[in-house]
Design a protein around this motif. Sequence first.
Motif, PDB file in Angstrom:
ATOM      1  N   ALA A 247       0.866  -1.186   0.000  1.00 11.67           N
ATOM      2  CA  ALA A 247       0.000   0.000   0.000  1.00 11.67           C
ATOM      3  C   ALA A 247       0.899   1.231   0.000  1.00 11.67           C
ATOM      4  O   ALA A 247       1.747   1.382   0.885  1.00 11.67           O
ATOM      5  N   THR A 248       0.704   2.092  -0.996  1.00 10.97           N
ATOM      6  CA  THR A 248       1.540   3.287  -1.142  1.00 10.97           C
ATOM      7  C   THR A 248       0.652   4.503  -1.343  1.00 10.97           C
ATOM      8  O   THR A 248      -0.263   4.483  -2.166  1.00 10.97           O
ATOM      9  N   LEU A 249       0.944   5.557  -0.595  1.00 11.18           N
ATOM     10  CA  LEU A 249       0.292   6.837  -0.806  1.00 11.18           C
ATOM     11  C   LEU A 249       1.184   7.683  -1.698  1.00 11.18           C
ATOM     12  O   LEU A 249       2.274   8.101  -1.299  1.00 11.18           O
ATOM     13  N   TRP A 250       0.726   7.926  -2.937  1.00 13.81           N
ATOM     14  CA  TRP A 250       1.440   8.767  -3.883  1.00 13.81           C
ATOM     15  C   TRP A 250       0.883  10.186  -3.772  1.00 13.81           C
ATOM     16  O   TRP A 250      -0.317  10.398  -3.902  1.00 13.81           O
ATOM     17  N   VAL A 251       1.764  11.169  -3.538  1.00 13.45           N
ATOM     18  CA  VAL A 251       1.322  12.531  -3.246  1.00 13.45           C
ATOM     19  C   VAL A 251       1.886  13.513  -4.269  1.00 13.45           C
ATOM     20  O   VAL A 251       3.102  13.567  -4.494  1.00 13.45           O
TER      21      VAL A 251
END
Length: 399
Positions: free
Chosen positions: A60-64
């Motif tokens: 799970a990755t939060l790309w910002v």
Amino acid sequence: MLTHNQVPKQELTARLTALREALNLRDPAWEMALINHKISLYYLTGTMQDGVLVVTPSAATLWVRRSFARAQEESLFDDIRPMKSFRVLEGSYSVPSAAYIECKTVSLEWLGMVRKYLPFPEYKNLTPILADLRAHKSAYELDCMRRAGAIHAEVLEQVTPSLIHDGISEAVLCADIYRAFLARGAMGISRFNQLFGEDVAGLCAFSENGLRVTAFDGPDGNAGTCIAMPAIGDNKRLLHAGDLILLDIPSGIDGYHTDKSVVYFYGDLNQHPQADRIRRAYDLCAQFERRVAERLVAGAIPEEIFLELWPTIPDEFAEGFMNGGKFLAHSIGLVMDEPPVIARGFRAPLQAGMTFACEPKIAIPGVGVVGTENTYEVMPSGAAHSLTGQILELQSIPL
């Protein structure tokens, strides 16, 4: 330096685990979920940024895009990375056969930008899965709501009467109450289960203005500050002796809402030509709130509560009860109007830790709207517990 409370890391970990478990149960072959709505991002990562959370069975990755620095400061999520555009998805993931997205809030423009670099041929709806997860509140979430509810009780029950005076407008009274909420630490916004569903100060309506229903599916309303803003209150509607004062104003802490409504009468209610009818309507609402709260117990079926109580509405108030709405209470949390609802069609049993705003209200033609509202927590046993104080008697504010 960060001065605000962060969503605890164990809370984020538990939510991500619960999301994967729910997807595994519904669709054992699922490959990817793409989450971009800011409420969902806050729920799962503890920050609200322009970007996308990509969840797979193993990562799970939060790309910002903006602001990466703020995301790092605010969030305790494990994997946060910067991105300049959605092109980063092209080199980071294999194209899934289907991706879960939030169909209720995703725009076609956003979907097109994502599929340009990650051209999955099919998508499935993640919205009801997230809604089910959010319906049951953790100990952390309940603590936020209890603190919001304590502010609610203090401001609307104790502070507000001192703010009411002759000639004040709806908008200014609402703003004064809003200031009292902010001074006690409330977050200052209310969010609804819609794509652009944000408001600030709730609503204040004097007498007949409470009958001005809005596009929002609620039992009360007002004229608003203008046609383009049907909320807060009308600056041209001033308070005079003989007015009902309807206040439906939210509170919130760290993203989590409570809801409460109170009604005051300005002057001597005995002098109102429909005083007896106003009292009967208000007492009925207070009775209904108590009866609903008694039935908000673990294992109860929302539809059955509705079908038991709705037919007991007296003929005198049947047309004006809930002002056309067909529900008795709604779940509340990160948005004001979460599912489930105490209404037809909701068959899943209630669980301890769910929270509901119960708001029986009656529209009286030519007079206004009266009613009560508090937010309740479903307990492991026994009746639900109010988070927002008591059901007030219909009180008169002296001139």
